[in-house]
Write an enzyme that holds these catalytic residues in place. Sequence first.
Site, PDB file in Angstrom:
ATOM      1  CG  HIS A 157      -0.379   0.241   2.528  1.00  0.00           C
ATOM      2  ND1 HIS A 157      -0.051  -0.777   3.399  1.00  0.00           N
ATOM      3  CD2 HIS A 157      -0.055   1.380   3.175  1.00  0.00           C
ATOM      4  CE1 HIS A 157       0.436  -0.268   4.510  1.00  0.00           C
ATOM      5  NE2 HIS A 157       0.447   1.039   4.404  1.00  0.00           N
ATOM      6  CG  ASP A 187       0.042  -4.097   2.737  1.00  0.00           C
ATOM      7  OD1 ASP A 187       0.329  -3.536   1.660  1.00  0.00           O
ATOM      8  OD2 ASP A 187      -0.189  -3.466   3.783  1.00  0.00           O
ATOM      9  CB  SER A 261       3.351   1.643   6.027  1.00  0.00           C
ATOM     10  OG  SER A 261       2.119   1.609   6.662  1.00  0.00           O
TER      11      SER A 261
END
Length: 506
Positions: A157, A187, A261
């Site tokens: 993402h 992911d 992230s």
Amino acid sequence: MGVMDRSRSWAVALAGIAVGCAAGLALAFTGTVHAPAALAQFAGAEKSAGTSEGPQLGAGSAPDADVGGGGGVHSRFAILAREASPGVVNVHTSKTVVQQFPDLGPFGDLFGGLFDRRFGGGPRSPQGQPEPRRFTVPSLGSGFVISEDGLIVTNYHVVEEVDKLEIVFVDGTHSDAEVVGTDPKTDIALVRAKEKRAYTALRLGDSAALLPGDWVIAVGNPFGLDHTVTAGIVSATGRDIGQGPYDDYIQTDAAINPGNSGGPLLNIAGEVVGINTAINPQANTIGFAVPINMAKEILPQLEQGKQVVRGWLGVGVQPVTAELADALHLETQQGALIRQVTPKGPAAKAGLERRDVILRFGDKPIEKMRELPRAVAATAPGTKVELEVVRDGKHLKKTIEVGKLEEETAKVERGEKGAPSDDTGSTAFGFDITDGEGGAQITNVYPGGPGESAGLEVGDVIKEVDRKPVDGALDAENKLRAARDKTLLVIEREGSSLLVVVKRSK
């Protein structure tokens, strides 16, 4: 898989600063392949923490023990952070976003001036509508180096549909980068920095060796604050947070924030054991990381630029509730209950039937339904696996050859050709269903989920979805999959009909 079990429904915010980025499942499983040279060291059997090649910092020592170095006395956390920092990077991305203006219809001339004043004018259509405007939106994330030729792991993402990708190192130098491979289902993304320089690769540990209470360190780029270091412990392993059938997250109380992230979660030996991915936005100390062992299984395929090869069983399963266990005369609620078998699929060929309960896949016991996709995910298509199932109270052995999930098969299992999906049907609205009299009966409502918020109850029978009659659970799954994010249900409860609006989980 079909209807999935979720004992809790989390509001999960992906920990990346981005506009419109979201981590995206049909029953699909990761296969094992031979690793190319750059990633060969990461394939195969895993080593326990503190046993990998390279300098060790004493995994058994207390992290708060004082360690001399750098002209002073520092904690082990400080030493770990200093040694890992060259291998941790900031990921700067940008993408083009198109802003669509509302259709003003016959009032275009009347309100056109308002849009000119609000948005600074601009081109208009012959009907007086403002033309769409394009904006470049920057985004920030983190990543870590895994090879000396510049391969970097981050979250999917973080790099999803970006127009520009740049890596920033701890010394402030920049490098353009390119996406090598991505896997939305887990992911995970692999990118390569283009700059010719010396890269410091971090060692990959064994996430299966983690125990709740183990110390861990998160390093990343939260809110653009580069190389921020936070420490905490492993709060839990194997967490299901409702993102898909592969959910197997490490939960940690080490602070993770937007921008972290893709950054590494390190054990006390300085090895990467997780990829920081998500947070619970309603809490201060609940963060989640993808286990590094899951990444190891697919990184060799991503390096080759291939789509991740996944297996396929051809069954829809659901959890064994107390009521189902009683009705099926099962001794326990363990296992994955087969609610449908795809014709001519691997399970059908192996002789599996509806109402069979899978208790073991190969040498892996299946105690909870959610464990089945994770077990099959580590099995290469074409592998023959022995299953232990319960049918009518009898334990049977079945041998199944795991199939390969082709794109057309994936479309079918997503419901485009009539089969149920994992997380886009009833589960996306916070409940499980089965065939009911004159519709689809709700068998489970997830605590804290949208179904519970809408007032749905176990035993309700769904009669309509968005004003369309429902003919059984499969039909309801397909209609829910195609429904709007806010959908109108007609349900029957104790002989009375009710209209309920339920929202799709984000």
